[in-house]
Design an enzyme around this catalytic site. Structure first.
Site, mmCIF file in Angstrom:
data_model
loop_
_atom_site.group_PDB
_atom_site.id
_atom_site.type_symbol
_atom_site.label_atom_id
_atom_site.label_comp_id
_atom_site.label_asym_id
_atom_site.label_seq_id
_atom_site.Cartn_x
_atom_site.Cartn_y
_atom_site.Cartn_z
ATOM 1 C CE1 TYR A 1 2.478 17.207 6.706
ATOM 2 C CE2 TYR A 1 1.347 19.303 6.970
ATOM 3 C CZ TYR A 1 2.225 18.538 6.234
ATOM 4 O OH TYR A 1 2.811 18.824 5.179
ATOM 5 C CE LYS B 1 10.460 14.036 0.416
ATOM 6 N NZ LYS B 1 9.443 13.222 1.278
ATOM 7 N N GLY C 1 5.115 3.861 -0.251
ATOM 8 C CA GLY C 1 5.822 4.770 -0.888
ATOM 9 C C GLY C 1 7.018 5.549 0.143
ATOM 10 N NE ARG D 1 -3.243 2.395 -5.167
ATOM 11 C CZ ARG D 1 -3.415 3.583 -5.218
ATOM 12 N NH1 ARG D 1 -4.705 4.306 -5.351
ATOM 13 N NH2 ARG D 1 -2.376 4.424 -5.736
ATOM 14 N N GLY E 1 0.587 1.370 3.418
ATOM 15 C CA GLY E 1 1.565 2.110 2.337
ATOM 16 C C GLY E 1 2.565 1.770 1.750
HETATM 17 P P1 NAP Z 1 4.051 8.110 -2.077
HETATM 18 O O1 NAP Z 1 5.624 7.997 -2.314
HETATM 19 O O2 NAP Z 1 3.396 8.776 -3.305
HETATM 20 O O3 NAP Z 1 3.323 7.097 -1.744
HETATM 21 C C1 NAP Z 1 1.869 7.166 -1.365
HETATM 22 C C2 NAP Z 1 1.441 5.629 -1.031
HETATM 23 O O4 NAP Z 1 -0.072 5.826 -0.683
HETATM 24 C C3 NAP Z 1 1.289 4.681 -1.786
HETATM 25 O O5 NAP Z 1 1.797 3.524 -1.154
HETATM 26 C C4 NAP Z 1 0.117 4.424 -2.530
HETATM 27 O O6 NAP Z 1 -0.170 3.107 -2.951
HETATM 28 C C5 NAP Z 1 -0.851 4.872 -1.366
HETATM 29 N N1 NAP Z 1 -2.103 5.329 -1.863
HETATM 30 C C6 NAP Z 1 -2.111 6.504 -2.289
HETATM 31 N N2 NAP Z 1 -3.652 6.763 -2.532
HETATM 32 C C7 NAP Z 1 -4.226 5.841 -2.362
HETATM 33 C C8 NAP Z 1 -5.333 5.155 -2.423
HETATM 34 N N3 NAP Z 1 -6.459 6.105 -2.874
HETATM 35 N N4 NAP Z 1 -5.616 4.005 -2.202
HETATM 36 C C9 NAP Z 1 -4.722 3.129 -1.676
HETATM 37 N N5 NAP Z 1 -3.482 3.454 -1.613
HETATM 38 C C10 NAP Z 1 -3.218 4.625 -2.031
HETATM 39 O O7 NAP Z 1 3.758 9.407 -1.157
HETATM 40 P P2 NAP Z 1 4.629 9.661 0.424
HETATM 41 O O8 NAP Z 1 5.762 10.571 -0.063
HETATM 42 O O9 NAP Z 1 4.896 8.235 0.734
HETATM 43 O O10 NAP Z 1 3.461 10.506 1.212
HETATM 44 C C11 NAP Z 1 2.434 9.703 1.733
HETATM 45 C C12 NAP Z 1 1.850 10.824 2.844
HETATM 46 O O11 NAP Z 1 2.648 11.070 3.931
HETATM 47 C C13 NAP Z 1 1.414 11.874 2.255
HETATM 48 O O12 NAP Z 1 -0.053 12.095 2.687
HETATM 49 C C14 NAP Z 1 2.113 12.913 2.873
HETATM 50 O O13 NAP Z 1 1.878 14.313 2.983
HETATM 51 C C15 NAP Z 1 2.739 12.266 4.268
HETATM 52 N N6 NAP Z 1 3.838 12.728 4.729
HETATM 53 C C16 NAP Z 1 3.703 13.296 5.999
HETATM 54 C C17 NAP Z 1 4.912 13.777 6.479
HETATM 55 C C18 NAP Z 1 4.974 14.468 7.941
HETATM 56 O O14 NAP Z 1 6.136 15.200 8.247
HETATM 57 N N7 NAP Z 1 4.080 14.354 8.461
HETATM 58 C C19 NAP Z 1 6.326 13.492 5.671
HETATM 59 C C20 NAP Z 1 6.223 12.969 4.474
HETATM 60 C C21 NAP Z 1 4.986 12.290 4.086
HETATM 61 P P3 NAP Z 1 0.261 2.583 -4.399
HETATM 62 O O15 NAP Z 1 1.782 1.849 -4.103
HETATM 63 O O16 NAP Z 1 -0.353 1.185 -4.468
HETATM 64 O O17 NAP Z 1 0.268 3.434 -5.473
#
Ligand code: NAP
Length: 240
Positions: free
Chosen positions: A184, A23, A85, A109, A83
């Protein structure tokens, strides 16, 4: 990645969805990217056209569509985003561009990442009403309970770890709030369950997921996706 794109163009593809881990890196190989994809720093949709390759981020559209009915409730209020990310960046972009929130609390975190995001959005979108916190729920009750909107953008609570939650502290929520979890699967996370038990209005990530896909479909085909039909199909898959 560059070679794959060339191959897809040669094969006459209309477009693709892009996911982790491409991405962020794909933008450098495209002819242009939309404003939201450039600021969010992630492309999830590519359209191949005669005049070049174009990158978009349709998550922003999914978030804005999900929250648009709550615009009057959200505007002018404080919002907490858990969050730091890609999903958090898309949420923050949408909140600044499409809503008029008063203040954004970024809770992560790794607090350093939240700090960098604060500086980034101040520079890129001239929005400087951001505060950052480390994700440590016992210290966050006041911050969360005084937020009109709370959004979980982390993967905490996603299947199969359905007993996990960004906060277990029920006092973080109340009946005046809107609580949105971008997850979801499951449709009701533990985070939403707790918020609901305290009377908050809860929203899961399903509509965002549906709307981001619909926007990609529209970018590739020029046609609107049948939201009702696809929603039914997706829900039947998610419930099995
Ligand atoms: P990402 O870039 O990997 O970011 C993940 C975030 O979650 C980071 O801030 C990380 O903290 C935090 N995190 C992960 N595990 C953790 C834990 N055990 N304890 C505390 N913090 C934790 O992922 P992303 O692309 O943002 O996606 C995040 C979520 O959004 C996923 O579940 C994804 O499926 C969902 N999502 C949904 C849609 C939708 O259409 N509904 C679209 C996109 C994404 P650190 O910074 O400390 O590592």
């Amino acid at each position: 990645l560059k070679a794959s794109l060339k191959g897809m163009i040669a094969l006459g593809f209309k477009g693709i969805n892009v996911t982790i881990p491409h991405k962020e890196k794909i933008a450098q190989f495209l002819d242009d990217v939309s404003e939201e994809a450039a600021i969010v720093g992630a492309v999830n949709t590519v359209v191949f056209e005669a005049n070049g390759t174009h990158g978009y981020n349709t998550d922003v559209h999914g978030i804005s569509e999900t929250l648009k009915d709550y615009k009057d409730d959200i505007n002018g209020t404080d919002v907490s985003v858990i969050g730091g990310g890609g999903a958090a960046r898309a949420v923050i972009y949408s909140l600044i561009r499409n809503f008029k929130v008063n203040k954004i609390n970024i809770i992560n975190r790794t607090e350093q990442k939240a700090e960098s995001m604060k500086d980034y959005f101040a520079a890129k979108m001239l929005f400087d009403s951001i505060k950052t916190y480390e994700l440590f729920p016992p210290d966050l009750v006041d911050v969360l309970s005084s937020s009109k909107l709370i959004i979980n953008t982390t993967s905490i609570g996603m299947s199969p770890d359905v007993d996990d939650t960004a906060t277990e502290i029920a006092e973080s929520f109340n009946e005046n709030q809107i609580v949105f979890d971008v997850i979801y699967n499951p449709l009701k996370t533990k985070f939403l369950e707790i918020a609901e038990s305290r009377g908050a209005k809860t929203i899961n990530g399903f509509q965002m997921f549906l709307e981001q896909g619909a926007k990609s479909f529209e970018l590739w085909t020029g046609a609107a996706m049948d939201l009702e039909k696809v929603s039914e199909l997706l829900l039947s898959k998610l419930k099995t």
